[in-house]
Scaffold this motif. Structure first.
Motif, mmCIF file in Angstrom:
data_model
loop_
_atom_site.group_PDB
_atom_site.id
_atom_site.type_symbol
_atom_site.label_atom_id
_atom_site.label_comp_id
_atom_site.label_asym_id
_atom_site.label_seq_id
_atom_site.Cartn_x
_atom_site.Cartn_y
_atom_site.Cartn_z
ATOM 1 N N HIS A 282 2.407 -6.985 -5.087
ATOM 2 C CA HIS A 282 1.240 -6.435 -5.768
ATOM 3 C C HIS A 282 0.969 -5.050 -5.182
ATOM 4 O O HIS A 282 0.770 -4.908 -3.974
ATOM 5 C CB HIS A 282 0.048 -7.380 -5.576
ATOM 6 C CG HIS A 282 -1.136 -7.004 -6.402
ATOM 7 N ND1 HIS A 282 -1.085 -6.846 -7.766
ATOM 8 C CD2 HIS A 282 -2.414 -6.729 -6.049
ATOM 9 C CE1 HIS A 282 -2.273 -6.500 -8.216
ATOM 10 N NE2 HIS A 282 -3.093 -6.419 -7.199
ATOM 11 N N VAL B 255 -1.020 -1.574 -4.552
ATOM 12 C CA VAL B 255 -2.392 -1.075 -4.514
ATOM 13 C C VAL B 255 -2.352 0.436 -4.681
ATOM 14 O O VAL B 255 -1.602 1.114 -3.998
ATOM 15 C CB VAL B 255 -3.073 -1.417 -3.168
ATOM 16 C CG1 VAL B 255 -4.501 -0.915 -3.154
ATOM 17 C CG2 VAL B 255 -3.022 -2.906 -2.911
ATOM 18 N N ASP B 256 -3.129 0.937 -5.602
ATOM 19 C CA ASP B 256 -3.120 2.368 -5.888
ATOM 20 C C ASP B 256 -4.562 2.875 -6.017
ATOM 21 O O ASP B 256 -5.225 2.660 -7.022
ATOM 22 C CB ASP B 256 -2.343 2.610 -7.182
ATOM 23 C CG ASP B 256 -2.226 4.089 -7.523
ATOM 24 O OD1 ASP B 256 -2.879 4.913 -6.857
ATOM 25 O OD2 ASP B 256 -1.491 4.418 -8.467
ATOM 26 N N PHE B 257 -5.015 3.561 -4.951
ATOM 27 C CA PHE B 257 -6.377 4.093 -4.933
ATOM 28 C C PHE B 257 -6.656 5.040 -6.072
ATOM 29 O O PHE B 257 -7.790 5.184 -6.521
ATOM 30 C CB PHE B 257 -6.612 4.955 -3.684
ATOM 31 C CG PHE B 257 -6.394 4.242 -2.421
ATOM 32 C CD1 PHE B 257 -7.174 3.154 -2.103
ATOM 33 C CD2 PHE B 257 -5.420 4.654 -1.524
ATOM 34 C CE1 PHE B 257 -6.989 2.488 -0.909
ATOM 35 C CE2 PHE B 257 -5.230 3.993 -0.338
ATOM 36 C CZ PHE B 257 -6.015 2.896 -0.027
ATOM 37 N N THR B 258 -5.627 5.768 -6.486
ATOM 38 C CA THR B 258 -5.884 6.862 -7.414
ATOM 39 C C THR B 258 -6.353 6.339 -8.772
ATOM 40 O O THR B 258 -7.088 7.019 -9.469
ATOM 41 C CB THR B 258 -4.624 7.740 -7.588
ATOM 42 O OG1 THR B 258 -3.562 6.907 -8.031
ATOM 43 C CG2 THR B 258 -4.249 8.396 -6.288
ATOM 44 N N VAL B 259 -5.941 5.116 -9.121
ATOM 45 C CA VAL B 259 -6.410 4.535 -10.378
ATOM 46 C C VAL B 259 -7.931 4.405 -10.354
ATOM 47 O O VAL B 259 -8.613 4.665 -11.342
ATOM 48 C CB VAL B 259 -5.780 3.149 -10.625
ATOM 49 C CG1 VAL B 259 -6.223 2.590 -11.963
ATOM 50 C CG2 VAL B 259 -4.275 3.227 -10.566
ATOM 51 N N GLU B 260 -8.452 4.034 -9.191
ATOM 52 C CA GLU B 260 -9.902 3.858 -9.061
ATOM 53 C C GLU B 260 -10.603 5.204 -9.220
ATOM 54 O O GLU B 260 -11.685 5.289 -9.794
ATOM 55 C CB GLU B 260 -10.250 3.284 -7.680
ATOM 56 C CG GLU B 260 -9.326 2.182 -7.191
ATOM 57 C CD GLU B 260 -9.792 0.800 -7.592
ATOM 58 O OE1 GLU B 260 -10.884 0.693 -8.173
ATOM 59 O OE2 GLU B 260 -9.070 -0.174 -7.330
ATOM 60 N N LEU B 261 -9.966 6.254 -8.723
ATOM 61 C CA LEU B 261 -10.552 7.595 -8.865
ATOM 62 C C LEU B 261 -10.497 8.065 -10.316
ATOM 63 O O LEU B 261 -11.444 8.686 -10.816
ATOM 64 C CB LEU B 261 -9.796 8.598 -7.996
ATOM 65 C CG LEU B 261 -10.293 8.798 -6.576
ATOM 66 C CD1 LEU B 261 -9.394 9.791 -5.853
ATOM 67 C CD2 LEU B 261 -11.740 9.300 -6.541
ATOM 68 N N PRO C 239 3.628 4.027 -1.533
ATOM 69 C CA PRO C 239 3.840 4.483 -2.922
ATOM 70 C C PRO C 239 5.214 4.074 -3.461
ATOM 71 O O PRO C 239 5.562 4.428 -4.576
ATOM 72 C CB PRO C 239 3.716 6.000 -2.794
ATOM 73 C CG PRO C 239 4.030 6.308 -1.376
ATOM 74 C CD PRO C 239 3.710 5.109 -0.557
ATOM 75 N N PHE D 224 0.819 -1.210 0.000
ATOM 76 C CA PHE D 224 0.000 0.000 0.000
ATOM 77 C C PHE D 224 0.854 1.261 0.000
ATOM 78 O O PHE D 224 0.316 2.352 -0.032
ATOM 79 C CB PHE D 224 -0.917 0.030 1.232
ATOM 80 C CG PHE D 224 -2.156 -0.826 1.096
ATOM 81 C CD1 PHE D 224 -3.328 -0.305 0.576
ATOM 82 C CD2 PHE D 224 -2.155 -2.151 1.491
ATOM 83 C CE1 PHE D 224 -4.471 -1.074 0.451
ATOM 84 C CE2 PHE D 224 -3.292 -2.937 1.380
ATOM 85 C CZ PHE D 224 -4.460 -2.399 0.855
#
Lengths: 205, 205
Positions: A189, A191-197, A177, A175
């Motif tokens: 792996h 995880v990048d929240f910003t892709v979802e945004l 950066p 999680f």
């Protein structure tokens, strides 16, 4: 080691699994490839091709048995038994994950949490013991846990991940950066929240 | 409204975008479809097909200009300017997101946070004002913000999401485990960490 399916196929199969679990909650017993395809916005040819891997489990005119399909995918993914994980970095995100009902529901068991901040250590958070980073090696070896969720500050992420790798961790859900640099037998792996945004942004306009 | 690309294409294009941004950091000027394909573990035919959408920007023998490609994708996705968002639910996860550097780096600007707990209200968290839920309508209307990140407890998620919708929110990034029920002109994108763990689990064995 069995031969692994390609990444995009694995992602689709997991999407099918969760869509099927929703169908169970709605009380559905059979489902067509078209219904799955519509929900996930892919083609039914793709769905049929992916599911053909599990053998001839569709019934003509009826579709696939939802429960049989869930069972097959779970078995193939090794998700029938519980999976042990640890969380390293008990800040806000780590604490949120410790409290997650969804992890428990999907049979991920957090066996320990770790933090370098001694104020967080030895406290019980949601029934899970929080230990100092110095105990990572012992606890990973003792429990045989293979998966770590990394939620430390970015500055220490590489150092902590090396410690995890040396202790025997084989997969890290990252999680932070930071792009971790570890030997190739450790799966990372990110995880990048910003892709979802960004994804959401595209579809609202 | 322009015609939208299919969901899987959009997801791949965003993956290309972030892979390309990594190439910039590594100082690369040109990149082949094969290099992109290898990193993302898809076929180069797929990459060429997706990128063909942006016109003839590849150079024979040289590949695609990394910067030109980033610019084209960003423009197409409306990501050249900053995007305003709000966060509703300032628990552990909400606080972690408020502090996220990545959101800022990708030009998502959190214009306000909201919480029903008056102890969290009016405090400045990472320079962002936290307001009571009762101010959602006014602030959404005044700022014209269209995207909300929902990190409330599951029990209030549906109720809060209706308030957001009525205030003018058009897209919700839903971190709660609740399946939100809103009119179809509001785009809901559900975030589920456990899928990422299941994905990781598959590849470590």
């Amino acid at each position: 080691m069995k031969r692994k399916k390609p990444v995009p196929t694995v992602k689709r199969l997991l999407m099918y699994l969760h869509a099927l679990e929703n169908f169970v909650e709605e009380g559905k017993e059979y489902i067509s490839s078209r219904e799955i395809a519509q929900i996930l916005e892919i083609t039914d040819t793709q769905v049929r091709k992916d599911l053909a891997f599990f053998g001839n489990i569709g019934k003509r005119g009826k579709g696939y048995s939802v429960n049989a399909m869930i069972k097959k995918i779970k078995k193939d993914f090794g998700l029938t038994k519980g999976v042990n994980v640890i969380i390293v970095g008990i800040g806000n995100l780590g604490t949120a994950l410790l409290a997650s009902d969804l992890l428990r529901k999907r049979k991920f068991k957090i066996v320990a949490g770790f933090d370098s901040d001694m104020r967080k250590v030895c406290k019980d958070c949601c029934g899970i013991g929080i230990h100092p980073d110095s105990e990572i090696t012992t606890i990973v070896k003792d429990t045989g846990v293979k998966i770590a969720i990394l939620t430390t500050p970015g500055e220490v992420a590489q150092e902590v991940s090396e410690k995890l790798y040396n202790a025997g961790i084989k997969g890290i859900l990252n999680f932070t950066p930071v792009k971790l640099n570890l030997p190739s037998d450790c799966v990372i792996h990110n995880v990048d929240f910003t892709v979802e945004l960004e994804f959401l942004k595209y579809f609202i306009e």
